[in-house]
Design a protein around this motif. Structure first.
Motif, PDB file in Angstrom:
ATOM      1  N   LYS A 110       0.941  -1.185  -0.534  1.00  0.00           N
ATOM      2  CA  LYS A 110      -0.063  -0.464  -0.088  1.00  0.00           C
ATOM      3  C   LYS A 110       0.682   1.145   0.299  1.00  0.00           C
ATOM      4  N   ARG A 111       1.792   1.180   1.047  1.00  0.00           N
ATOM      5  CA  ARG A 111       2.877   2.327   1.157  1.00  0.00           C
ATOM      6  C   ARG A 111       3.772   2.569  -0.408  1.00  0.00           C
ATOM      7  N   GLU A 112       3.987   1.572  -0.434  1.00  0.00           N
ATOM      8  CA  GLU A 112       4.576   1.175  -2.874  1.00  0.00           C
ATOM      9  C   GLU A 112       3.249   2.344  -3.402  1.00  0.00           C
ATOM     10  N   LEU A 113       2.243   1.858  -3.508  1.00  0.00           N
ATOM     11  CA  LEU A 113       1.490   2.637  -4.569  1.00  0.00           C
ATOM     12  C   LEU A 113       1.074   3.689  -4.249  1.00  0.00           C
ATOM     13  N   ALA A 119       4.226   9.931  -6.726  1.00  0.00           N
ATOM     14  CA  ALA A 119       5.553  10.634  -7.716  1.00  0.00           C
ATOM     15  C   ALA A 119       4.492  10.767  -9.481  1.00  0.00           C
ATOM     16  N   GLY A 120       3.104   9.512 -10.099  1.00  0.00           N
ATOM     17  CA  GLY A 120       2.865  10.007 -11.251  1.00  0.00           C
ATOM     18  C   GLY A 120       2.619  11.961 -11.108  1.00  0.00           C
ATOM     19  N   ARG A 121       1.958  11.870 -10.401  1.00  0.00           N
ATOM     20  CA  ARG A 121       1.135  13.161  -9.903  1.00  0.00           C
ATOM     21  C   ARG A 121       1.787  14.408 -10.205  1.00  0.00           C
ATOM     22  N   TRP A 122       3.136  14.277  -9.477  1.00  0.00           N
ATOM     23  CA  TRP A 122       3.717  15.394  -9.611  1.00  0.00           C
ATOM     24  C   TRP A 122       5.161  15.416 -10.696  1.00  0.00           C
TER      25      TRP A 122
END
Length: 294
Positions: A110-113, A119-122
């Motif tokens: 869950k933390r990795e997801l 990261a994808g949003r940034w």
């Protein structure tokens, strides 16, 4: 003999936990017996399964058992509720007494997801920001153009006043000693020294670097980067490593700092001081008059 003082609350908590297991008193009985509220009793009984007699057969018993297994596997209340298609409050009633294992495989996934989603949003923001930054850099470079010797003299003197060693009234040492880790700034300073009458091979250089890095490799890098004779480098200064510090200047790109010493530089040091005094006097005068310089 050392006497220890026990918290009466600990004794009441231990007794409540014992009575919950044997003879298996209900929550209502325990709250009445100890005169505590539901929240306090919940905290006292955390981790203890309810007595079997309090569990009446119901249609969701299988889901409850599955919820317990999921919780032990590291599932959150929200995930359990979604998986079993029950309310979050129901999931809490079933497994709220079981602490969530943050080190479980499920929790790590869950933390990795979550990290990947952030990261994808940034990524797009960082790309736009970097492109805008590059555009500003190019525009600024076009505005500045080529530097004259006078401008290098001003920049070099101010840079030294910020980063170089200064002579003090109680410790006069009119000697130019400049240390920095930025290759571009060091190149600018070397040009300042050349304008002051120095040759590159007349100067002495010393690497200052942490003991966990390769000092000789760093000296080779600086000599090549600044086009300086390698034999002009003195014995490096080694900084003792402190494991508790969290330095960001590590890895292959870490080359330490470089100290540049200009021997017999008293008059150039005085000239540097004069430039800084003139620049600051002009700037402060313009500031006090609202930008008007005479």
């Amino acid at each position: 003999m050392v006497m220890t003082q026990h918290d009466p609350e600990d004794g009441r908590r231990a007794e409540a936990r014992r009575l919950r297991v044997d003879p298996g008193l209900s929550r209502a009985q325990l709250m009445k017996m100890f005169g505590v509220g539901n929240g306090t009793l919940t905290d006292w009984l955390r981790g203890i399964e309810p007595p079997e007699w309090t569990r009446r057969p119901r249609a969701k018993d299988d889901k409850r058992a599955e919820a317990v297994e999921l919780r032990k596997a590291g599932w959150s209340l929200k995930d359990i509720a979604q998986r079993l298609e029950v309310a979050k409050s129901t999931a809490f009633a079933w497994v709220g007494h079981i602490p969530l294992d943050q080190d479980s495989e499920r929790a790590r996934e869950k933390r990795e997801l979550a990290r990947k989603r952030v990261a994808g949003r940034w990524d797009s923001f960082r790309q736009e920001r970097d492109q805008e930054q590059e555009a500003v850099w190019r525009q600024t470079a076009d505005e500045i153009g080529a530097l004259t010797d006078r401008e290098v003299l001003l920049i070099g003197a101010v840079a030294y006043w910020c980063e170089g060693t200064k002579s003090k009234p109680w410790a006069r040492k009119d000697l130019l000693v400049f240390i920095n880790s930025d290759p571009g700034l060091l190149e600018t300073y070397l040009r300042f020294l050349e304008l002051g009458g120095y040759r590159i091979d007349e100067l002495s250089y010393r690497v200052s670097i942490h003991e966990t890095a390769d000092a000789e490799a760093a000296a080779d890098w600086w000599a090549q980067r600044l086009v300086v004779p390698r034999d002009c480098f003195r014995k490096p200064t080694i900084k003792r490593h402190v494991p508790l510090t969290r330095r960001g200047n590590v890895g292959d790109d870490y080359h330490g700092c470089l100290t540049v010493v200009a021997p017999r530089s008293r008059h150039l040091y005085w000239r540097m001081e004069g430039v800084v005094r003139a620049v600051t006097r002009q700037a402060s005068s313009a500031f006090s008059r609202g930008g008007e310089v005479r």
